[in-house]
Design a protein around this motif. Sequence first.
Motif, PDB file in Angstrom:
ATOM      1  N   ALA A  68       7.999 -36.528  -7.189  1.00 37.22           N
ATOM      2  CA  ALA A  68       7.894 -35.518  -6.138  1.00 37.22           C
ATOM      3  C   ALA A  68       7.990 -34.143  -6.780  1.00 37.22           C
ATOM      4  O   ALA A  68       8.632 -33.983  -7.823  1.00 37.22           O
ATOM      5  CB  ALA A  68       9.009 -35.692  -5.116  1.00 37.22           C
ATOM      6  N   ASN A  85       5.626 -29.537  -0.253  1.00 36.35           N
ATOM      7  CA  ASN A  85       6.124 -30.680  -1.019  1.00 36.35           C
ATOM      8  C   ASN A  85       5.055 -31.745  -1.195  1.00 36.35           C
ATOM      9  O   ASN A  85       4.117 -31.838  -0.407  1.00 36.35           O
ATOM     10  CB  ASN A  85       7.386 -31.279  -0.374  1.00 36.35           C
ATOM     11  N   VAL A  87       5.192 -35.983  -2.325  1.00 38.70           N
ATOM     12  CA  VAL A  87       6.021 -37.146  -2.657  1.00 38.70           C
ATOM     13  C   VAL A  87       5.093 -38.351  -2.779  1.00 38.70           C
ATOM     14  O   VAL A  87       4.332 -38.644  -1.862  1.00 38.70           O
ATOM     15  CB  VAL A  87       7.083 -37.422  -1.559  1.00 38.70           C
ATOM     16  N   GLY A  99      11.148 -42.792  -1.649  1.00 36.39           N
ATOM     17  CA  GLY A  99      10.638 -41.539  -1.110  1.00 36.39           C
ATOM     18  C   GLY A  99      11.751 -40.700  -0.496  1.00 36.39           C
ATOM     19  O   GLY A  99      11.788 -39.479  -0.679  1.00 36.39           O
ATOM     20  N   LEU A 103      12.749 -36.999  -1.695  1.00 35.09           N
ATOM     21  CA  LEU A 103      12.632 -35.866  -0.777  1.00 35.09           C
ATOM     22  C   LEU A 103      13.984 -35.191  -0.562  1.00 35.09           C
ATOM     23  O   LEU A 103      14.063 -33.952  -0.534  1.00 35.09           O
ATOM     24  CB  LEU A 103      12.017 -36.301   0.556  1.00 35.09           C
ATOM     25  N   GLU A 104      15.036 -35.965  -0.443  1.00 36.35           N
ATOM     26  CA  GLU A 104      16.374 -35.385  -0.266  1.00 36.35           C
ATOM     27  C   GLU A 104      16.737 -34.484  -1.448  1.00 36.35           C
ATOM     28  O   GLU A 104      17.209 -33.358  -1.276  1.00 36.35           O
ATOM     29  CB  GLU A 104      17.412 -36.491  -0.105  1.00 36.35           C
ATOM     30  N   ALA A 120       5.004 -29.807   4.725  1.00 39.31           N
ATOM     31  CA  ALA A 120       4.438 -31.093   4.320  1.00 39.31           C
ATOM     32  C   ALA A 120       3.007 -31.147   4.845  1.00 39.31           C
ATOM     33  O   ALA A 120       2.774 -30.948   6.037  1.00 39.31           O
ATOM     34  CB  ALA A 120       5.255 -32.242   4.899  1.00 39.31           C
ATOM     35  N   SER A 130       4.932 -41.709   5.850  1.00 37.28           N
ATOM     36  CA  SER A 130       5.184 -40.330   5.436  1.00 37.28           C
ATOM     37  C   SER A 130       5.680 -39.489   6.610  1.00 37.28           C
ATOM     38  O   SER A 130       6.598 -38.676   6.464  1.00 37.28           O
ATOM     39  CB  SER A 130       3.921 -39.708   4.836  1.00 37.28           C
ATOM     40  N   HIS A 134       9.419 -37.665   6.652  1.00 37.19           N
ATOM     41  CA  HIS A 134       9.624 -36.241   6.861  1.00 37.19           C
ATOM     42  C   HIS A 134      10.439 -35.970   8.128  1.00 37.19           C
ATOM     43  O   HIS A 134      11.311 -35.094   8.126  1.00 37.19           O
ATOM     44  CB  HIS A 134       8.284 -35.504   6.857  1.00 37.19           C
TER      45      HIS A 134
END
Length: 176
Positions: A68, A85, A87, A99, A103-104, A120, A130, A134
């Motif tokens: 990512a 972003n 990922v 994922g 992302l975190e 995103a 996805s 998100h």
Amino acid sequence: MSLILRDATPADVPAITALYAAEVRDHVNTYEYDIPDEAEMARRMGAVLDAGYPYLVAEDSQGLAGYAYANSYRARIGYRLTVENSVYVAAGRQGRGIGAALLERLIADCEARGYRQMIAVIGEPTNTASLRLHEKFGFHLVGIFRGIAWKHDRWLDTVQMQRSLGPGNNEPPHDS
């Protein structure tokens, strides 16, 4: 599953290139047609890192499980505090929290760098994994661009989602 998250290095480029090649070839998570080679992926990684954005990889017992990064949302100076972003999770390893972990950490790294908004750009509203990922991290739907891309012999929609980072737009930036 033991997952290691870390900053990406040039040594990760071959595995990142292979993962991304499958995305370009088989899916619509990117609207690229031609698979970039390792030199191009190294150039792209270098540009992200040289600009000061985070670029992360996730490793598990099978090797690279995903990656990512954040990058500029737009080039104009007024957008300097907004990032986009990306990922990607390796085929067959989705649904294992890879994922989410990426992302975190990406959100935290962007907040630590002072960014205020994260966008995103999701290829296709049918990419429910996805979208759910998100949403789990506080992104909300901004809109859907209908039929703005052509790939795999069909028109594709593009979803845009947004999340505030840190104080978001509730206070002016420190450099204003």
